[in-house]
Design an enzyme around this catalytic site. Structure first.
Site, PDB file in Angstrom:
ATOM      1  N   ARG A  98       0.820  -1.232   0.000  1.00  0.00           N
ATOM      2  CA  ARG A  98       0.000   0.000   0.000  1.00  0.00           C
ATOM      3  C   ARG A  98       0.846   1.272   0.000  1.00  0.00           C
ATOM      4  NH1 ARG A  98      -3.252  -3.125   3.559  1.00  0.00           N
ATOM      5  NH2 ARG A  98      -4.969  -3.999   2.366  1.00  0.00           N
TER       6      ARG A  98
ATOM      7  N   LYS B 200       3.716  11.460 -11.262  1.00  0.00           N
ATOM      8  CA  LYS B 200       2.847  10.638 -12.113  1.00  0.00           C
ATOM      9  C   LYS B 200       3.566   9.317 -12.376  1.00  0.00           C
ATOM     10  CE  LYS B 200       0.185  14.030 -14.774  1.00  0.00           C
ATOM     11  NZ  LYS B 200      -0.036  14.587 -16.129  1.00  0.00           N
TER      12      LYS B 200
ATOM     13  N   GLU C 271      11.287  18.662 -24.611  1.00  0.00           N
ATOM     14  CA  GLU C 271      10.555  18.940 -23.356  1.00  0.00           C
ATOM     15  C   GLU C 271      11.191  20.117 -22.611  1.00  0.00           C
ATOM     16  OE1 GLU C 271       7.721  17.542 -22.501  1.00  0.00           O
ATOM     17  OE2 GLU C 271       7.632  15.578 -23.469  1.00  0.00           O
TER      18      GLU C 271
ATOM     19  N   LYS D  37       8.630  22.967 -13.559  1.00  0.00           N
ATOM     20  CA  LYS D  37       7.692  21.869 -13.296  1.00  0.00           C
ATOM     21  C   LYS D  37       7.331  21.820 -11.817  1.00  0.00           C
ATOM     22  CE  LYS D  37       6.213  17.266 -14.199  1.00  0.00           C
ATOM     23  NZ  LYS D  37       6.280  16.056 -14.985  1.00  0.00           N
TER      24      LYS D  37
ATOM     25  N   GLU E  70      -3.459  17.828 -11.496  1.00  0.00           N
ATOM     26  CA  GLU E  70      -3.868  18.292 -12.824  1.00  0.00           C
ATOM     27  C   GLU E  70      -5.352  18.612 -12.922  1.00  0.00           C
ATOM     28  OE1 GLU E  70      -1.749  16.412 -16.136  1.00  0.00           O
ATOM     29  OE2 GLU E  70      -3.514  16.771 -17.371  1.00  0.00           O
TER      30      GLU E  70
ATOM     31  N   ARG F  55      -1.553  22.481 -14.270  1.00  0.00           N
ATOM     32  CA  ARG F  55      -0.624  21.427 -14.686  1.00  0.00           C
ATOM     33  C   ARG F  55      -0.863  21.013 -16.129  1.00  0.00           C
ATOM     34  NH1 ARG F  55       1.720  16.302 -11.155  1.00  0.00           N
ATOM     35  NH2 ARG F  55       2.989  15.454 -12.835  1.00  0.00           N
TER      36      ARG F  55
ATOM     37  N   ASN G  53       1.097  19.827 -20.873  1.00  0.00           N
ATOM     38  CA  ASN G  53       0.711  18.998 -22.026  1.00  0.00           C
ATOM     39  C   ASN G  53       0.796  19.779 -23.331  1.00  0.00           C
ATOM     40  OD1 ASN G  53       0.153  16.906 -20.235  1.00  0.00           O
ATOM     41  ND2 ASN G  53      -1.923  17.662 -19.883  1.00  0.00           N
TER      42      ASN G  53
ATOM     43  N   HIS H 296       1.149  18.127 -26.692  1.00  0.00           N
ATOM     44  CA  HIS H 296       0.910  16.707 -26.453  1.00  0.00           C
ATOM     45  C   HIS H 296      -0.366  16.187 -27.111  1.00  0.00           C
ATOM     46  CE1 HIS H 296       4.254  17.159 -23.740  1.00  0.00           C
ATOM     47  NE2 HIS H 296       4.159  15.924 -23.299  1.00  0.00           N
TER      48      HIS H 296
ATOM     49  N   HIS I 206       0.480  13.218 -29.168  1.00  0.00           N
ATOM     50  CA  HIS I 206      -0.044  11.907 -28.782  1.00  0.00           C
ATOM     51  C   HIS I 206      -0.737  11.235 -29.964  1.00  0.00           C
ATOM     52  CE1 HIS I 206      -2.910   9.061 -26.987  1.00  0.00           C
ATOM     53  NE2 HIS I 206      -1.966   8.883 -26.100  1.00  0.00           N
TER      54      HIS I 206
ATOM     55  N   HIS J 271       8.663  10.094 -28.333  1.00  0.00           N
ATOM     56  CA  HIS J 271       7.684  10.968 -27.672  1.00  0.00           C
ATOM     57  C   HIS J 271       8.084  12.447 -27.827  1.00  0.00           C
ATOM     58  CE1 HIS J 271       4.864  12.417 -24.673  1.00  0.00           C
ATOM     59  NE2 HIS J 271       5.861  12.968 -24.003  1.00  0.00           N
TER      60      HIS J 271
HETATM   61  P1  NAD Z   1      13.186   5.139 -21.825  1.00  0.00           P
HETATM   62  O1  NAD Z   1      13.088   5.022 -20.375  1.00  0.00           O
HETATM   63  O2  NAD Z   1      12.651   4.029 -22.657  1.00  0.00           O
HETATM   64  O3  NAD Z   1      14.692   5.398 -22.232  1.00  0.00           O
HETATM   65  C1  NAD Z   1      15.044   5.484 -23.607  1.00  0.00           C
HETATM   66  C2  NAD Z   1      16.188   4.527 -23.943  1.00  0.00           C
HETATM   67  O4  NAD Z   1      17.393   5.063 -23.433  1.00  0.00           O
HETATM   68  C3  NAD Z   1      16.049   3.136 -23.326  1.00  0.00           C
HETATM   69  O5  NAD Z   1      16.437   2.193 -24.271  1.00  0.00           O
HETATM   70  C4  NAD Z   1      17.057   3.157 -22.171  1.00  0.00           C
HETATM   71  O6  NAD Z   1      17.575   1.890 -21.888  1.00  0.00           O
HETATM   72  C5  NAD Z   1      18.101   4.072 -22.698  1.00  0.00           C
HETATM   73  N1  NAD Z   1      18.871   4.817 -21.697  1.00  0.00           N
HETATM   74  C6  NAD Z   1      18.407   5.350 -20.545  1.00  0.00           C
HETATM   75  N2  NAD Z   1      19.367   6.061 -19.948  1.00  0.00           N
HETATM   76  C7  NAD Z   1      20.464   5.963 -20.732  1.00  0.00           C
HETATM   77  C8  NAD Z   1      21.768   6.510 -20.653  1.00  0.00           C
HETATM   78  N3  NAD Z   1      22.131   7.324 -19.666  1.00  0.00           N
HETATM   79  N4  NAD Z   1      22.650   6.207 -21.662  1.00  0.00           N
HETATM   80  C9  NAD Z   1      22.268   5.419 -22.693  1.00  0.00           C
HETATM   81  N5  NAD Z   1      21.052   4.900 -22.833  1.00  0.00           N
HETATM   82  C10 NAD Z   1      20.155   5.169 -21.851  1.00  0.00           C
HETATM   83  O7  NAD Z   1      12.468   6.461 -22.388  1.00  0.00           O
HETATM   84  P2  NAD Z   1      12.361   7.968 -21.866  1.00  0.00           P
HETATM   85  O8  NAD Z   1      12.336   8.767 -23.093  1.00  0.00           O
HETATM   86  O9  NAD Z   1      13.311   8.273 -20.801  1.00  0.00           O
HETATM   87  O10 NAD Z   1      10.916   7.984 -21.181  1.00  0.00           O
HETATM   88  C11 NAD Z   1       9.742   7.721 -21.922  1.00  0.00           C
HETATM   89  C12 NAD Z   1       8.660   7.300 -20.959  1.00  0.00           C
HETATM   90  O11 NAD Z   1       8.441   8.337 -20.018  1.00  0.00           O
HETATM   91  C13 NAD Z   1       7.332   7.027 -21.629  1.00  0.00           C
HETATM   92  O12 NAD Z   1       6.829   5.798 -21.168  1.00  0.00           O
HETATM   93  C14 NAD Z   1       6.441   8.165 -21.159  1.00  0.00           C
HETATM   94  O13 NAD Z   1       5.083   7.780 -21.050  1.00  0.00           O
HETATM   95  C15 NAD Z   1       7.038   8.472 -19.822  1.00  0.00           C
HETATM   96  N6  NAD Z   1       6.776   9.826 -19.347  1.00  0.00           N
HETATM   97  C16 NAD Z   1       6.272   9.970 -18.094  1.00  0.00           C
HETATM   98  C17 NAD Z   1       6.036  11.241 -17.590  1.00  0.00           C
HETATM   99  C18 NAD Z   1       5.563  11.388 -16.185  1.00  0.00           C
HETATM  100  O14 NAD Z   1       5.217  12.527 -15.784  1.00  0.00           O
HETATM  101  N7  NAD Z   1       5.526  10.340 -15.401  1.00  0.00           N
HETATM  102  C19 NAD Z   1       6.309  12.385 -18.362  1.00  0.00           C
HETATM  103  C20 NAD Z   1       6.834  12.199 -19.635  1.00  0.00           C
HETATM  104  C21 NAD Z   1       7.068  10.916 -20.129  1.00  0.00           C
HETATM  105  N1  GLY Z   2       4.343  15.250 -18.131  1.00  0.00           N
HETATM  106  C1  GLY Z   2       3.196  15.970 -17.737  1.00  0.00           C
HETATM  107  C2  GLY Z   2       2.979  16.023 -16.259  1.00  0.00           C
HETATM  108  O1  GLY Z   2       3.779  15.554 -15.485  1.00  0.00           O
HETATM  109  O2  GLY Z   2       1.984  16.536 -15.839  1.00  0.00           O
END
Ligand code: NAD
Ligand code: GLY
Length: 384
Positions: A135, A157, A199, A241, A251, A255, A259, A262, A266, A280
């Protein structure tokens, strides 16, 4: 924010520290080269902490796992690791189950701390597991991609994807500490750095023209190496942020500005099946250019603002049109793209809501945007 900052956003100190003001759930973000070693700060948060459970992916573990292990040993923590496959497919129910069962088999208890060590995929998955295991247990984010350092590791998030769409099952669960080590980004492929950079630019476009103006000059140093410009760009992004999240954690209002780009982005990602074809951040870059053009078409913004953004993204090597290189191979039917927008979880009651702009740094939420305007904007960008 611009009135309190000079036009130089570089941070020359070894560390920048940002507080996310959420009362008892507030936390620090520490930015700079080598902040991985600051994992010892955890002792101030959890004086009795003995063991941390590190969740990572194979790529990050191979490149940087030893460095984290050394930092943890130096701080006197025992470490157990779970290493998962890299890629968006890891944000699944199946992998969530594997992760939870693995951590439970290791007798995780509420006195332990999970460390999410990776990009947004690992951050979202490990954060969600931390939200629901027993939990709710505490976790630390050590983001290793630029996107994760400026966006996904901050704000709480967490989520996994389902067959019906991305991020549809999740929870708000704030980390207790974020360590954004800018040197970890030196191993990131340029394409991923640029996707994260979109971003960074977003924060200037939504709320601070001076920051965007600085990025127009400083972006090569932000992308190319750890140093004052990269630290400064991440520091500004996290400050922006943190301020928005402190005001509107769940949000219900402001917040939503995060987006920006986006809704278009998206839809483009959905059309590609969220595969490697369009990152993305690349989709968001395109979406932000489209949002400026839509704003101009609705008479809300000078068309020159969109031109300025297009010029900057093109200079940085981000896509600005559906006619660009590999993207031109797809037909991009505009009507179907709008259908993707309508099935986005952010859409309510079948109306199209967009973040639009009155100029660079002046974004706002616009409800009931006419469908024909959206279609026209998509077609102006190369959609069928
Ligand atoms: P990811 O985590 O898939 O990383 C991209 C690639 O880079 C992967 O193959 C990873 O292994 C590699 N990698 C990571 N760090 C590295 C490093 N230092 N050197 C070399 N390679 C490295 O993708 P991302 O772009 O970091 O994140 C995308 C995800 O984030 C999506 O699922 C998206 O929905 C999510 N997201 C969440 C929020 C949130 O607020 N929670 C906001 C934006 C995006
Ligand atoms: N990436 C959008 C948010 O965190 O609200």
């Amino acid at each position: 924010m611009s009135e309190t900052r000079t036009a130089d956003f570089a941070v020359r100190d070894a560390r920048a520290r940002i507080r996310v003001e959420l009362g008892a759930r507030g936390y620090d973000i520490v930015v700079g080269a080598g902040t991985l070693a600051d994992i010892g700060l955890s002792k101030a948060i959890w004086p009795k902490l003995r063991r941390v459970l590190v969740v990572s992916d194979e790529t990050v573990d191979r490149l940087h796992g030893a460095r984290l292990a050394e930092a943890l040993a130096g701080a006197g923590f025992a470490r157990e690791s779970v290493v998962l496959p890299p890629g968006e497919a890891t944000k699944s129910f199946a992998m969530l189950e594997t992760l939870c069962e693995t951590l439970l088999a290791r007798r995780i208890d509420r006195g332990d701390v999970v460390v999410a060590f990776g990009g947004g995929v690992i951050g979202d998955l490990a954060g969600f597991a931390a939200a629901i295991l027993l939990r709710g247990i505490d976790y630390v984010q050590i983001p290793t991609t630029l996107l994760a350092q400026v966006d996904s590791s901050v704000g709480g998030k967490t989520a996994i994807d389902t067959k019906l769409g991305k991020n549809l099952v999740g929870a708000f669960h704030q980390p207790r500490l974020v360590l954004a080590d800018t040197a970890l980004l030196d191993t990131l492929p340029r394409r991923d750095l640029l996707a994260g950079y979109a971003e960074v630019a977003k924060y200037g476009l939504i709320m601070d023209e001076a920051f965007f103006g600085w990025l127009e000059r400083a972006w090569p140093r932000v992308v190319e190496r750890a140093g004052p410009e990269r630290t400064g760009a991440i520091d500004f992004s996290c400050r922006a942020k943190a301020a928005i999240v402190a005001e509107d954690e769940r949000e219900t209002g402001r917040r939503a500005l995060l987006n920006f780009g986006h809704t278009f982005g998206h839809a483009l990602e959905a059309e590609c099946g969220f595969g490697d074809e369009l990152r993305h951040g690349e989709a968001v870059a395109l979406g932000m250019v489209m949002a400026f053009d839509l704003s101009a078409a609705m008479g809300l913004c000078d068309p020159a603002a969109g031109e300025r953004v297009r010029r900057h993204f093109a200079a940085a090597g981000l896509p600005t049109s559906l006619r660009a290189n590999t993207l031109a191979a797809r037909p991009w039917p505009a009507e179907r793209l709008v259908e993707h927008m309508l099935s986005d979880k952010k859409t309510r009651g079948g109306a199209l809501t967009f973040i639009l702009a009155r100029g660079v740094g002046r974004a706002f939420v616009a409800h009931d945007v006419p469908r024909d305007r959206v279609i026209a904007t998509l077609r102006a960008h190369g959609a069928a």
